[in-house]
Enzyme design. Sequence first.
Site, short mmCIF file in Angstrom:
data_model
loop_
_atom_site.label_atom_id
_atom_site.label_comp_id
_atom_site.label_asym_id
_atom_site.label_seq_id
_atom_site.Cartn_x
_atom_site.Cartn_y
_atom_site.Cartn_z
N MET A 84 -11.20 -6.14 5.49
CA MET A 84 -10.38 -5.20 6.27
C MET A 84 -10.04 -5.86 7.60
O MET A 84 -10.93 -6.36 8.31
CB MET A 84 -11.16 -3.90 6.55
CG MET A 84 -11.39 -3.01 5.34
SD MET A 84 -9.91 -2.58 4.41
CE MET A 84 -8.97 -1.66 5.65
N HIS A 90 -1.19 -1.26 -4.30
CA HIS A 90 -2.45 -0.98 -3.58
C HIS A 90 -2.54 0.53 -3.36
O HIS A 90 -1.65 1.15 -2.77
CB HIS A 90 -2.47 -1.75 -2.26
CG HIS A 90 -3.78 -1.64 -1.54
ND1 HIS A 90 -4.88 -2.39 -1.87
CD2 HIS A 90 -4.15 -0.87 -0.49
CE1 HIS A 90 -5.89 -2.09 -1.05
NE2 HIS A 90 -5.47 -1.16 -0.21
N HIS A 140 -8.39 0.99 -3.90
CA HIS A 140 -9.28 0.72 -2.77
C HIS A 140 -9.99 2.03 -2.42
O HIS A 140 -9.37 2.94 -1.85
CB HIS A 140 -8.43 0.19 -1.60
CG HIS A 140 -9.18 0.03 -0.32
ND1 HIS A 140 -8.54 -0.21 0.88
CD2 HIS A 140 -10.51 0.06 -0.03
CE1 HIS A 140 -9.45 -0.32 1.84
NE2 HIS A 140 -10.64 -0.15 1.32
N MET A 166 -12.17 4.28 -0.37
CA MET A 166 -12.81 4.53 0.93
C MET A 166 -13.48 5.89 0.80
O MET A 166 -13.03 6.90 1.37
CB MET A 166 -11.75 4.50 2.04
CG MET A 166 -11.24 3.10 2.32
SD MET A 166 -9.65 3.07 3.17
CE MET A 166 -8.55 3.19 1.77
N MET A 191 -8.97 7.98 0.16
CA MET A 191 -9.76 8.38 1.34
C MET A 191 -10.29 9.79 1.14
O MET A 191 -9.58 10.65 0.62
CB MET A 191 -8.89 8.32 2.60
CG MET A 191 -8.25 6.96 2.83
SD MET A 191 -7.35 6.94 4.38
CE MET A 191 -6.54 5.34 4.28
N SER A 207 0.85 -1.19 0.00
CA SER A 207 0.00 0.00 0.00
C SER A 207 0.88 1.23 0.00
O SER A 207 1.66 1.45 0.94
CB SER A 207 -0.89 0.01 1.24
OG SER A 207 -1.39 1.33 1.42
N ASP A 248 -4.76 3.54 -1.89
CA ASP A 248 -5.80 3.84 -0.92
C ASP A 248 -6.37 5.24 -1.13
O ASP A 248 -5.67 6.23 -0.94
CB ASP A 248 -5.24 3.74 0.50
CG ASP A 248 -5.03 2.30 0.92
OD1 ASP A 248 -5.99 1.51 0.82
OD2 ASP A 248 -3.91 1.95 1.34
N ASP A 255 -6.41 -6.64 4.30
CA ASP A 255 -5.80 -5.31 4.32
C ASP A 255 -5.78 -4.75 5.74
O ASP A 255 -6.84 -4.51 6.33
CB ASP A 255 -6.61 -4.38 3.40
CG ASP A 255 -6.02 -2.98 3.26
OD1 ASP A 255 -4.94 -2.73 3.80
OD2 ASP A 255 -6.68 -2.15 2.60
#
Length: 237
Positions: free
Chosen positions: A145, A41, A74, A76, A45, A16, A43, A187
């Site tokens: 998660m 990966h 991913h 979020m 957010m 990540s 992330d 993860d």
Amino acid sequence: MTDSPAQAPVLRLAPSILSADFARLGEEVRAIQTAGADLVHFDVMDNHYVPNLTIGPLVCEAIRPHVTIPIDVHLMVEPVDALIPLFAKAGANIITFHPEASRHVDRTLQLIKEHGCRAGLVLNPATTVDWLDHVMDKLDMILLMSVNPGFGGQKFIPSTLGKLRAVRQRIAAHQAAGGQPIWLQVDGGVKVDNIHEIVRAGADTCVAGSAVFGAPDADGGYRTVISALRRAAHPTE
Ligand code: DX5
Ligand code: ZN
């Protein structure tokens, strides 16, 4: 290979970049690819679905030319759908999202596939696996998660192991009935010292942020930690 029935034969490692040096992101993703990472990966957010704010499609587009391995986005974020075409255009290969953040989960999965990406659902530690019930045929990956989303460097939540076993069984039953393969990703808090039990519980794809990018950099890259994770995952190989 000496895999038990609950154990997947492959291990994909997905560092990540949340824990990478953002000022040198191109160099960082090249280094993990050279070190043998299988996926990047990524992330995302939004300071709404999770209390943190990270990176978006422009950063995905910026790192895309630096690697050939798939970029695993991913999300979020809430809402989800508007970002899907943007990430697909930015070079994402896999897009996962949290089902409770989408008003229409089936539609969002279809949207990801229509844009040429592989699709997956992400379940938080307290989110029930029942979300998978009616969409198994549309999933390329299920992400469990093992921390609450929002931050790198948290501690692995042990109840994820039972959940991994349960979802591994669901995937096996789905495939036994003629269904497509589905990757099972975990993860949060994955380290050299717990990856073996995580893989034994059924994960075939492991995200590792702080374990990779926070590793002592003795080899001038991340080869040492990536191979330590692989060896620890399958110590009998
Ligand atoms: C957390 C992120 C993770 C995180 C993992 O919300 O989804 O991908 O970066 O970091 P570590 O491996 O440090 O727990
Ligand atoms: Zn993640």
